[in-house]
Enzyme design. Structure first.
Site, short mmCIF file in Angstrom:
data_model
loop_
_atom_site.label_atom_id
_atom_site.label_comp_id
_atom_site.label_asym_id
_atom_site.label_seq_id
_atom_site.Cartn_x
_atom_site.Cartn_y
_atom_site.Cartn_z
N SER A 190 -3.34 -8.21 -4.08
CA SER A 190 -2.68 -8.24 -2.76
C SER A 190 -2.16 -9.64 -2.45
O SER A 190 -1.38 -10.20 -3.20
CB SER A 190 -3.65 -7.73 -1.69
OG SER A 190 -3.00 -7.56 -0.45
N HIS A 191 -2.60 -10.23 -1.34
CA HIS A 191 -2.08 -11.52 -0.90
C HIS A 191 -2.90 -12.69 -1.45
O HIS A 191 -2.65 -13.84 -1.07
CB HIS A 191 -2.06 -11.58 0.62
CG HIS A 191 -3.43 -11.47 1.24
ND1 HIS A 191 -4.23 -10.38 1.07
CD2 HIS A 191 -4.14 -12.34 2.00
CE1 HIS A 191 -5.36 -10.57 1.72
NE2 HIS A 191 -5.35 -11.74 2.29
N ASP B 12 3.62 -9.21 1.32
CA ASP B 12 2.77 -9.89 0.35
C ASP B 12 3.12 -9.43 -1.06
O ASP B 12 4.10 -8.72 -1.26
CB ASP B 12 1.29 -9.66 0.68
CG ASP B 12 0.91 -8.20 0.64
OD1 ASP B 12 1.81 -7.35 0.72
OD2 ASP B 12 -0.30 -7.90 0.54
#
Length: 539
Positions: A145-146, A297
């Site tokens: 993810s981020h 993201d």
């Protein structure tokens, strides 16, 4: 807050890609060391090869465990697979493909060997399983993810298309660790891969007109700036622009697995969080060039909304605006479709729900809780305070059962086109009706033992009867929406609330707090929250 937060990254901030990739192949984990075990959080297994926490051994074992799990569950159709732009995602995908091929699993990978956003993979699983096929599909998303560039992530999405629940992830993690403990002898693997091509990009983009009013955006001439933040949404924004003829500019078309173009996040790390003012500093600087500017993201499951008049919106603020707009502009949604929120999201959402005459469905942290409602249409919108959400198609059927940062970003343009107002302006109008909450999350020190106690704490263990001068109206250890354990506590008054949950990675617990009185009152809530929790933990 780090002194360099919001400033451009320098050479010293960048990960050594050669070392990162070499460690992926060379380091072998010892699962007797907790930090080197397979651990599935709310969004899969995450870690860095440099810490021997995300290596070839891990991914081979996890993939073998997934093969065994899907067989056990009777999932006999294709497995959709996709990766984001993190450096560890490509070798992890290759490892997984080799294991899947050796186990005879039919695999559908991106037809162009490109990047695949999490929502595009969820969309593909749902589309396959509703198409009348006699077998059942599931998927793997390879993304942290981020998280920073040094990290990798590996996530399983079962046939419902969303994040796997804890029963599935616990079984997979336990089995993977057992396989690793046995030297991966039980892993079936071959050098050749046998994946078929699937057009994630074309399928997803062509279907967007069934969830977003693209025509309204085009007619209004909304000037859109989209920043993929070096993530998997880059080709999707380019295709959306070309396919629908929108006035859309991809403000940063660069993909760099070191993310050298980023500004540093609050702690001085490179992190692709579109809801962080520090990480989004270079994006916010261009806010006056567009009617709306958005960020995603690395795997595109999160969104950031920037308006000329308001800058970067607080995720809670945008969720409230999106909810009020959608439930007023989607006439085909069920009249009894609830509004889903996590219990640490702003209670202005509660007030919006009440004004709409809609049932509020409040669940623990984790998008997986929204999956059943999104599948059957009983929950039309599910959102998290961390800038993750999804909602139903115009006709009230499921779009994705995982977070979709692309549709939330496009929705901001639809809102502008239809209402003539920015989401920031609409949020101001909400505060004029319901009050202006002040919201913040802070951390407090806690030992591993205290964190374990907090995760199992019962609301009845809270002895206080007031919070910041107001009577406490609820002490929750289970979510009101589904009676599931929240892994902590939430304490509520008529004018404020706080929730305390242990961190999964650090020796701290997180205090989420909100006040409808003001900043000083919020700070009082935070101080008393720590005293209340520490007393309950015997700190």
């Amino acid at each position: 807050m780090n002194d360099r937060a919001g400033t451009p990254a320098t050479a010293d901030d960048l990960v050594d890609l050669d070392a990162l990739l070499a460690a992926y192949h060379e380091r072998v984990p010892d699962v007797s060391i907790p930090e080197q075990k397979v651990v599935f959080g709310t969004s899969g297994h995450r870690g860095s090869s440099l810490d021997t926490a995300f290596n070839d051994t891990h991914i081979a074992a996890i993939t073998q465990a997934i093969v065994e799990y899907r067989t056990q569950q009777g999932t006999d159709g294709p497995l959709f697979i996709g990766r984001d732009t993190h450096a560890l995602s490509a070798p992890a995908e290759q490892t997984a493909l080799q294991v899947l091929a050796a186990n005879g699993v039919r695999v559908l990978a991106d037809a162009q060997d490109g990047f695949v956003p999490t929502p595009a993979l969820s969309h593909a699983i749902i589309a396959y399983n509703r198409a009348g096929n006699t077998d059942t599909a599931d998927g793997i998303v390879i993304t942290p993810s981020h998280n920073p560039p040094r990290d990798g992530g590996f996530k399983y999405n079962p046939p419902h298309g969303g994040p796997a629940d804890s029963d599935a992830t616990s079984w997979i993690a336990d089995r993977a660790n057992a396989i690793i403990a046995g030297g991966n002898a039980e892993v079936r693997r071959q050098d050749a891969t046998t994946a078929e091509g699937y057009d994630y990009l074309g399928s997803y983009v062509a279907d967007l007109e069934h969830i977003i009013d693209i025509d309204a955006i085009k007619r209004a001439g909304v000037r859109i700036g989209a920043d993929p933040l070096g993530g998997a949404s880059l080709p999707y924004w380019e295709r959306i622009r070309d396919h629908y003829g929108l006035d859309l500019t991809v403000v940063n078309p660069e993909v760099d697995p070191r993310w050298a173009f980023m500004t540093l996040d609050w702690d001085g790390k490179i992190r692709m969080d579109p809801s962080s003012a520090s990480a989004m500093a270079s994006v916010v600087a261009r806010k006056d060039e567009f009617d709306v500017l958005t960020g995603n993201d690395a795997d595109s499951d999160r969104h950031g909304i920037v308006t000329p008049d308001g800058g970067l919106m607080n995720p809670n603020h945008y969720l409230a605006v999106a909810i009020e707009y959608l439930y007023a502009h989607r006439p085909e949604w069920r009249d009894d479709a609830a509004i889903g929120k996590t219990l640490v999201s702003s209670s202005i959402i509660d007030r919006v729900a009440e004004s709409l005459g809609r049932r509020l469905w409040e669940v623990p942290v984790g998008f997986k809780w929204f999956v059943p409602g999104l599948i059957d249409g009983s929950v039309a919108f599910g959102g998290e305070e961390s800038a993750g959400a999804s909602f139903l198609r115009k006709d009230g059927t499921a779009w994705t059962t995982d977070k979709d940062g692309i549709i939330l970003a496009l929705l901001a343009s639809e809102i502008i086109a239809v209402t003539g107002k920015t989401p920031s302006q609409l949020y101001t109008e909400l505060t004029e009706r319901f009050g202006a909450p002040v919201y913040q999350r802070v951390d407090a020190a806690a030992s591993k033992e205290q964190k374990a106690r907090l995760s199992k704490l019962d609301g009845d263990a809270i002895t206080a009867d007031t919070l910041a001068g107001d009577p406490i109206t609820a002490k929750l250890s289970k979510a009101p929406g589904n009676d599931a354990a929240v892994g902590g506590v939430k304490v509520v008054t008529d004018r404020a609330w706080f929730a305390a949950r242990p961190s999964g990675t650090e020796d701290v617990y997180k205090i989420y707090a909100e006040s409808f009185v003001g900043q000083e009152h919020l700070e009082q809530v935070q101080r008393e929250a720590k005293e209340i929790v520490d007393a309950a933990l015997g700190a």
